[in-house]
Structures are given as structure tokens and as C-alpha cells.
Design an enzyme around this catalytic site. Structure first.
Site, PDB file in Angstrom:
ATOM      1  N   HIS A 139      -6.613   5.522  -0.295  1.00  0.00           N
ATOM      2  CA  HIS A 139      -6.397   4.173   0.213  1.00  0.00           C
ATOM      3  C   HIS A 139      -7.701   3.361   0.261  1.00  0.00           C
ATOM      4  O   HIS A 139      -7.686   2.120   0.290  1.00  0.00           O
ATOM      5  CB  HIS A 139      -5.775   4.235   1.607  1.00  0.00           C
ATOM      6  CG  HIS A 139      -4.929   3.044   1.944  1.00  0.00           C
ATOM      7  ND1 HIS A 139      -5.050   1.825   1.310  1.00  0.00           N
ATOM      8  CD2 HIS A 139      -3.945   2.874   2.877  1.00  0.00           C
ATOM      9  CE1 HIS A 139      -4.180   0.969   1.817  1.00  0.00           C
ATOM     10  NE2 HIS A 139      -3.499   1.567   2.774  1.00  0.00           N
ATOM     11  N   ALA A 140      -8.842   4.046   0.272  1.00  0.00           N
ATOM     12  CA  ALA A 140     -10.113   3.328   0.228  1.00  0.00           C
ATOM     13  C   ALA A 140     -10.325   2.626  -1.107  1.00  0.00           C
ATOM     14  O   ALA A 140     -11.144   1.699  -1.197  1.00  0.00           O
ATOM     15  CB  ALA A 140     -11.273   4.296   0.490  1.00  0.00           C
TER      16      ALA A 140
END
Length: 466
Positions: A139-140
Site C-alpha cells: 500500500h506504500a
């Protein structure tokens, strides 16, 4: 050197074995008639030959020191595609049930931080002349909207003999983003805009807090009831998915003067109400959902998203009244967003939902205070036309998101073709009967369709979620 934004750094810093912080997608394809039996093996070999990678698929976190943590991205100059691109086979009888079991297991394992943070699984053995692709990315590196855009680059509107890999670079821009004559003053202009935004952050937060306290329809952080959905996570996951006709949901939205997103929230509210009621765990106070909202993107990668809170009216038994209460709560949330800048909207999200959920990873914190919200419900816009990959048609496209500490369930919806594709991901221990929620979602939609006394209130404006 590419620095990691504060929000993306939070996704990296909060990751543990119990809290994998990646998102993904499950794609089900139908093979064309007459393809050879080794089609998938050949496709896998061809994918391994796609060795030119877009920057996002080379990135891995770099540590300047053990105290500071990951502050910048490093580019892997020698990506091992055989590690990232994997061919798997389902056990017999090769139903969707077996596929979901495999995806549940794959989604519960951490990505290797010594490598770029993504995996691509080509899955054969699915019945009815089909195969699947499961992808996960940290998700980063991406949010839901950007993940859809990246996936679209490998798809086409018609069957084609050209194979495009997910990780292949996209088309290069032919027009520069900043005209050469203006390039010298752009940094000063941007600095002025940033300074103005910073000055407006505190008044914005103060006004949002006042609106939240005064408006009974608004949802405030840490006002949600404690439920079985808000227990500490384990690392194991369970995934369930199903498609609903977009036309069917649109008819309901028009009947009630609601947005499509309002109806999705009402479906989820009714399903969660029935699920908790059957477990004898339904609280007398309304559940609160965090609803991600896409922001205008200024670059190609990372996250451009904030979140607002919505009262789900799960304490109301009548489905039509419940929907109207959800509409009112979303209108209150939109009022806090109206006229705000990107920075101000991000700050509101950080302080009301994203930040509070992040501090839940502190040992004992989640057990000592009410949850900031109960569940994340995200609605991601996707392509409305049917698409193809190489020669295969894309039958279904299910989002696979992530539960986070203190919120054991995530419901993400993606529009594709003529359907809304629901992907439910939950902690395997805390949401033990996840599959039942699919039946409750259908019952909840049917209750709105068949309600005898629906009236049409004033239509609300839409919110794009991501």
C-alpha cells in the site's frame, strides 16, 4: 533519490506479521476456444521475458539508519522476475471456492522488503475454461485508484496478440508537465501555495470539529461502538467476493434519490447488522465506517487519498430509513470537505481516521479506547467496458484490500463492465463466517428494492472513493 511521503511511510512503519499492509486484485479470465493445453505455461514464460519495468515495480524501502526507519525508496537494478511472477495450479475440482482459499492464503503473507514490494500470480486449473491472476502490491506504493490505472495498462478493449505485462512501463508523455518558460518560477509558486495551505490547516480542523459536534448526522472519531470486528488482528486472512448488477443498484439509487455510493453503504450496513445480530453481537449504537475518498493526483505513484467517517445507521431496522440516515451522514461528511485544499483534506483524514487507526498498533491502545471506526468501506471507480488480456476476456475483477489493527474487516467495491465487484477481506479468526456476509448483502439490496413506502428525498451529490 525518491523520498517516501509521510502517509506511505506510515503504511511501511505500521506493518507487522499480524498486519500485512498490501492491497491487491483478483482477475478471472476466460480462455478463447481452441487454445493449447499448455497456454498458461507458455504465457508464464512470455511474461518472464518482459524485463523492462516501470519505476514503481523496482522500488524497495531503504533505511538510512535503524532509528529513522524507511525514509526513501531505492531502485533494484536487477529484479528477479522469476521470484515475483509465479505460476500456480488449483487443486481439483478447480471451483471459485478453491481459488478464494488460495487467494486468502497468499494475501496473508508478507512481501519481502529486500525486494520490490509486489507479486504477480498466474493461476491455472480453474474450471469452465478459465484462469485467474492474483496481484498484490504494498500500500506504500499505490492506492486503489492508482492500482486500477496500472492494471488498465496491461488490458485492451479487444483481443490482441500483443502481451503486455502489469509491470511494463506506460506510454511516455509527449507534452512536458511544466512549460520551459515557467519552470524557473514554478518552485516559488508552489512554495507560496504550500505556505497558504499550511496557514489554513488549523482553522479548517477547528471548523470541521465544530461541524462534527453540532451536526447529529456527522460521525466523529472514537465514537464507534466496540464490536467483534474491532478485536486485535491475527496474520491469517479470509477472502470472499461476488458481483452485483450495476443497473440493479442504479435503479435503487434513483428510486431513493441517492448516490450509488449511498446504496453501497446501505447494502453493507444491512449486511453487517444482520451478521452481528445472528452472532448476538449487534450493538445498540450505530456502526461507523471510514470511507476513502480519492484526491487529485499530482504524480504517478504512491497514495492520493483521504478518508471521511459515515454513520451506517445499523441501529435502525427499517432499510429505507437506514439509507436516508446514511445519506444525511455522507452529506455532513461532504460539508467538511467542501472548498478545502488537497493538504487540508489530507490533514482531516489523518486526524479523523487514518492517524487514529495507525496508533491502534500500539500494544493495548485498541483495547482501552473505543475504535475510531468499525469498518472500512471503499468504492473504487473502474472501467465500464469489458476488457481483454492478450487473447483472454476479463470476466471479473475483484479488489483485495486489507484489514488493519482494530478493524478486522474491509469491504472494497470496484465497478467493472456492468457490475459492481465486491471484495471482502477479513481476519480469519475475528470474522469467522465471512462468506455469510455475501448472502446478507443480497438480502440488504433486496430489502431496498422491495420496500413498499419508499419516497424520493432530495438527491445528494456524489463522492468518488478510492
Amino acid at each position: 533519490m525518491t523520498f517516501i511521503s509521510p502517509l506511505d511511510a506510515m503504511f511501511l512503519a505500521s506493518e507487522t506479521r499480524e498486519h500485512p499492509m498490501h492491497v491487491g486484485g483478483l482477475h478471472i479470465f476466460r480462455l478463447p476456444e481452441g487454445v493449447p493445453a499448455d497456454y498458461l505455461q507458455t504465457l508464464h514464460r512470455q511474461l518472464l521475458e518482459c524485463t523492462e519495468l516501470a519505476p514503481m515495480y523496482r522500488r524497495k524501502p531503504a533505511w538510512p539508519g535503524p532509528v529513522l526507519g524507511a525514509l526513501r525508496w531505492a531502485d533494484d537494478a536487477d529484479v528477479d522476475l522469476e521470484y515475483h511472477v509465479r505460476l500456480s495450479a488449483l487443486p481439483g475440482p478447480g471451483r471459485v471456492r478453491e481459488l478464494l482459499v488460495l487467494v486468502s492464503r497468499l494475501h496473508g503473507s508478507l512481501l519481502d522488503r529486500h525486494r520490490p514490494l509486489w507479486e504477480f500470480h498466474l493461476i491455472e486449473g480453474l474450471d469452465d475454461n478459465r484462469f485467474a491472476v492474483y496481484v498484490k502490491v504494498h500500500h506504500a506504493l499505490t492506492d486503489g485508484v492508482n492500482a486500477v490505472r496500472n492494471t488498465m495498462r496491461m488490458l485492451s478493449r479487444e483481443p490482441t496478440g500483443v502481451l503486455r505485462a502489469l509491470w511494463s512501463p506506460g506510454p511516455r508523455r509527449t507534452v512536458p508537465l511544466v512549460a520551459p518558460a515557467a519552470a524557473s518560477i514554478a518552485p516559488l509558486a508552489r512554495a507560496g501555495v504550500l505556505a497558504g495551505n499550511m496557514v489554513g490547516v488549523l482553522p479548517t480542523l477547528a471548523r470541521a470539529a465544530v461541524v462534527g459536534v453540532r451536526n447529529p448526522d456527522a460521525a466523529l472519531p472514537f465514537s464507534a461502538p466496540m464490536t467483534v470486528l474491532n478485536r486485535p488482528l491475527t496474520g491469517a486472512r479470509r477472502f470472499a467476493s461476488q458481483s452485483w448488477s450495476l443497473e440493479r443498484i442504479t435503479v435503487v439509487a434513483k428510486r431513493y434519490g441517492a448516490t450509488l455510493n449511498d446504496v453501497v453503504l446501505a447494502m453493507c450496513s444491512g449486511a453487517l447488522r444482520e451478521y452481528l445480530r445472528a452472532e448476538d453481537e449487534l450493538p445498540s449504537k450505530s456502526l461507523v465506517a471510514a470511507v476513502p475518498v480519492a484526491l487529485r493526483r499530482t504524480d504517478g505513484d504512491g497514495n492520493a487519498v483521504t478518508m471521511v467517517l459515515c454513520r451506517l445507521a445499523s441501529d435502525i431496522s427499517d432499510p429505507a430509513t437506514r439509507l436516508r440516515s446514511i445519506q444525511a451522514s455522507m452529506v455532513a461528511a461532504k460539508e467538511t470537505m467542501r472548498g478545502r485544499t488537497q493538504l487540508q483534506l489530507s490533514t482531516i483524514g489523518m486526524l479523523t481516521s487514518i492517524g487514529p487507526s495507525g496508533i491502534n498498533v500500539i500494544p493495548g491502545f485498541a483495547a482501552s479506547v473505543p475504535p475510531p471506526y468499525n469498518v472500512v468501506i471503499s468504492n473504487v471507480p473502474g472501467p465500464r467496458e469489458r476488457l481483454f488480456w492478450h487473447a483472454a476476456s476479463l470476466e471479473a475483477w475483484y479488489p483485495v484490500s486489507m484489514p488493519i489493527e482494530g478493524q478486522s474487516l474491509n469491504i472494497t467495491v470496484l465497478s467493472y463492465g456492468g457490475n459492481l465487484e465486491f471484495g471482502l477481506i477479513g481476519c480469519r479468526r475475528n470474522v469467522a463466517h465471512l462468506q455469510r456476509l455475501l448472502g446478507h448483502l443480497e438480502d440488504s439490496l433486496s430489502a431496498l428494492e422491495n420496500h413498499p413506502t419508499a419516497t424520493t428525498p432530495k438527491a445528494a451529490s456524489g463522492v468518488t472513493s478510492g
